[in-house]
Write an enzyme that holds these catalytic residues in place. Structure first.
Site, PDB file in Angstrom:
ATOM      1  N   ASP A 167       0.817   3.138  -1.070  1.00 31.11           N
ATOM      2  CA  ASP A 167       2.200   2.770  -0.803  1.00 31.11           C
ATOM      3  C   ASP A 167       2.127   1.701   0.019  1.00 31.11           C
ATOM      4  O   ASP A 167       1.680   1.771   1.234  1.00 31.11           O
ATOM      5  CB  ASP A 167       3.135   3.938  -0.613  1.00 31.11           C
ATOM      6  CG  ASP A 167       4.585   3.697  -0.807  1.00 31.11           C
ATOM      7  OD1 ASP A 167       4.871   2.346  -1.118  1.00 31.11           O
ATOM      8  OD2 ASP A 167       5.444   4.720  -1.117  1.00 31.11           O
ATOM      9  N   ASP A 185       4.597  -2.664  -5.318  1.00 32.01           N
ATOM     10  CA  ASP A 185       3.798  -2.161  -3.997  1.00 32.01           C
ATOM     11  C   ASP A 185       3.402  -0.677  -4.061  1.00 32.01           C
ATOM     12  O   ASP A 185       3.164  -0.220  -3.028  1.00 32.01           O
ATOM     13  CB  ASP A 185       4.998  -2.229  -3.088  1.00 32.01           C
ATOM     14  CG  ASP A 185       6.273  -1.492  -3.181  1.00 32.01           C
ATOM     15  OD1 ASP A 185       6.336  -0.596  -4.265  1.00 32.01           O
ATOM     16  OD2 ASP A 185       6.946  -1.096  -2.279  1.00 32.01           O
ATOM     17  N   GLU A 186       2.809  -0.175  -5.254  1.00 33.20           N
ATOM     18  CA  GLU A 186       2.673   1.001  -5.271  1.00 33.20           C
ATOM     19  C   GLU A 186       1.504   1.174  -6.267  1.00 33.20           C
ATOM     20  O   GLU A 186       1.582   0.509  -7.494  1.00 33.20           O
ATOM     21  CB  GLU A 186       3.662   1.860  -5.837  1.00 33.20           C
ATOM     22  CG  GLU A 186       4.407   2.522  -5.020  1.00 33.20           C
ATOM     23  CD  GLU A 186       5.476   3.608  -5.504  1.00 33.20           C
ATOM     24  OE1 GLU A 186       5.375   4.598  -5.769  1.00 33.20           O
ATOM     25  OE2 GLU A 186       6.609   2.856  -5.890  1.00 33.20           O
TER      26      GLU A 186
END
Length: 397
Positions: free
Chosen positions: A11, A106-107
């Site tokens: 993350d 973003d992950e």
DNA sequence: TCTGGGGTCCTAGGACCC
DNA sequence: TCTGGGGTCCTAGGACCC
């Protein structure tokens, strides 16, 4: 001997804000807030950890954020740049596992099972990964390491920013027992409220509750999900490859609107936007949904499935307009208009050939495709239709 | 707290069929 | 004539996540 399952969830920390601080050294150490225009009913999308100290968080209205931190650096966001950085990070992850699932900008999940000989223990591998991402992109990540994806996902959120949380095999159940209900991924405010009404407020409470009873509160699917989740068993929500099933676009007006002309202009704009994406991704859809949010925030939708796939933006617009006219309460103030195409197919569905179809529909699609390509090349909108001209400037359609 | 935009999945009810 | 049961598709709304 079976190889133990090891999953990482990666993350990026305060991602959009972190990219801004990376690109603008003068922003470092400052409260940076990526947010929509407060005059246009915007909300906070991401903010730096410095900004969080003021009580700012995602989804808060920009207006409120500005009240809490007037000296903050408010930025509109540069999605292009964030996607660029996202690709850089994913390229680093690629070097660590052949099985990577990016679940948002973003992950990502990495299946790290059986990589011990290459990268060392899971902890060593995670530290190496964090170091590499930082060295090669300048960004920090938080990593959760666990025997399944669901736990890895929860773990990564526990020690942000720049964190590392490990859940060893055998610790699954005890890890979940120690969580707050609000940290159980997939249980939102409404579900917590319903559970609380039934006297269930903690993970321990849920563990003591038979699945049948949960089903009475949350429905079958929700109960099955929660029953497994609190026991540290992956409920499977992260396992499926999710093929895109719908594409949508929506717009909130600066001020609530009752003027039908304005609403329909917006609908046309959305139609063009969506049609471009359909063409771009070579997807087909027969189902169109119009969403209307009224000033009081009540939200309604209307949907219909046609015999044929949407052909071009004027086809999409005319279907959408028909739906809107059917659903819209006369005279009501509208806050938001949305449009979606659902049940997408990557193959063109069988056409119901019209007796009078002279092939012009095919031509239309080709023309639209060509215009789209041209526009992409120029990088700006060349085509403006009469209806898109601001009301009051005269529309001659 | 006057509440974005882009998605996914689930549910309940109705239509329709066997 | 007071009435079954299962399956599937569609629609509207809601919950949730980033």
């Amino acid at each position: 001997m079976p190889v133990p399952n090891v999953f990482f969830h990666v993350d990026l920390d305060a991602f959009f804000a972190a990219v801004e601080q990376l690109d603008h050294p003068e922003y470092r150490g400052q409260p940076v807030i990526i947010a929509g225009d407060p005059d246009k009913r915007g909300v906070v999308s991401t903010c730096s950890y410095e900004a969080r100290k003021f009580g700012i968080h995602s989804a808060m209205s920009s207006f409120r954020a500005h009240q809490l931190c007037p000296q903050g650096i408010f930025l509109p966001g540069r999605m292009h740049r964030y996607h660029e950085k996202s690709r850089e990070v994913m390229a680093v992850l690629d070097g660590f596992s052949p099985d990577i699932r990016q679940i948002s900008v973003d992950e990502a999940f990495l299946d790290m099972s059986g990589t011990e000989r290459i990268f060392g223990t899971p902890r060593e591998a995670a530290l190496l990964l964090k170091q590499r991402v930082h060295d090669q992109t300048g960004l920090t990540i938080s990593v959760g390491v666990a025997p399944n994806r669901y736990l890895a996902k929860i773990a990564s959120g526990l020690s942000k920013p720049d964190g590392l949380t490990m859940i060893e095999p055998g610790e699954e159940a005890s890890f979940m027992r120690a969580r707050l209900l609000k940290d159980v991924w997939g249980v939102g405010e409404k579900s917590r409220e319903r559970l609380a009404n039934a006297g269930l407020r903690t993970v321990e409470d849920i563990l003591a509750c038979p699945e049948k009873l949960l089903a009475g509160i949350l429905g079958d699917a929700g109960a099955s999900f929660l029953y497994q989740a609190v026991r540290g068993i992956d409920p499977g929500i992260m396992s499926g490859e999710t093929a895109s099933r719908s594409i949508s676009a929506e717009r909130t007006f600066d001020r609530d609107i009752h003027d039908r002309e304005v609403l329909e202009s917006m609908l046309l704009e959305l139609s063009i936007e969506l049609m471009y994406r359909l063409l771009d991704e070579e997807l087909y859809s027969k189902t169109v949904t119009v969403k209307i949010r009224y000033a009081d925030f009540t939200t309604v939708s209307i949907q219909s499935t046609g015999e044929n796939a949407v052909r071009d933006s004027s086809d999409l617009f005319s279907r959408a307009r028909t739906l809107m006219r059917k659903k819209l309460e006369p005279g009501a103030l509208v806050r938001l208009i949305g449009l979606a195409v659902n049940r997408l197919d990557d193959k063109p569905p069988m056409e119901q050939l019209s007796l009078f179809d002279d092939g012009s529909t095919k031509k239309k699609r080709l023309v639209e495709q060509a215009m789209h390509k041209l526009e992409k090349k120029r990088g700006k909108r060349l085509i403006t239709r009469a209806r898109l001209v601001q009301p009051g400037m005269g529309t001659d359609e």
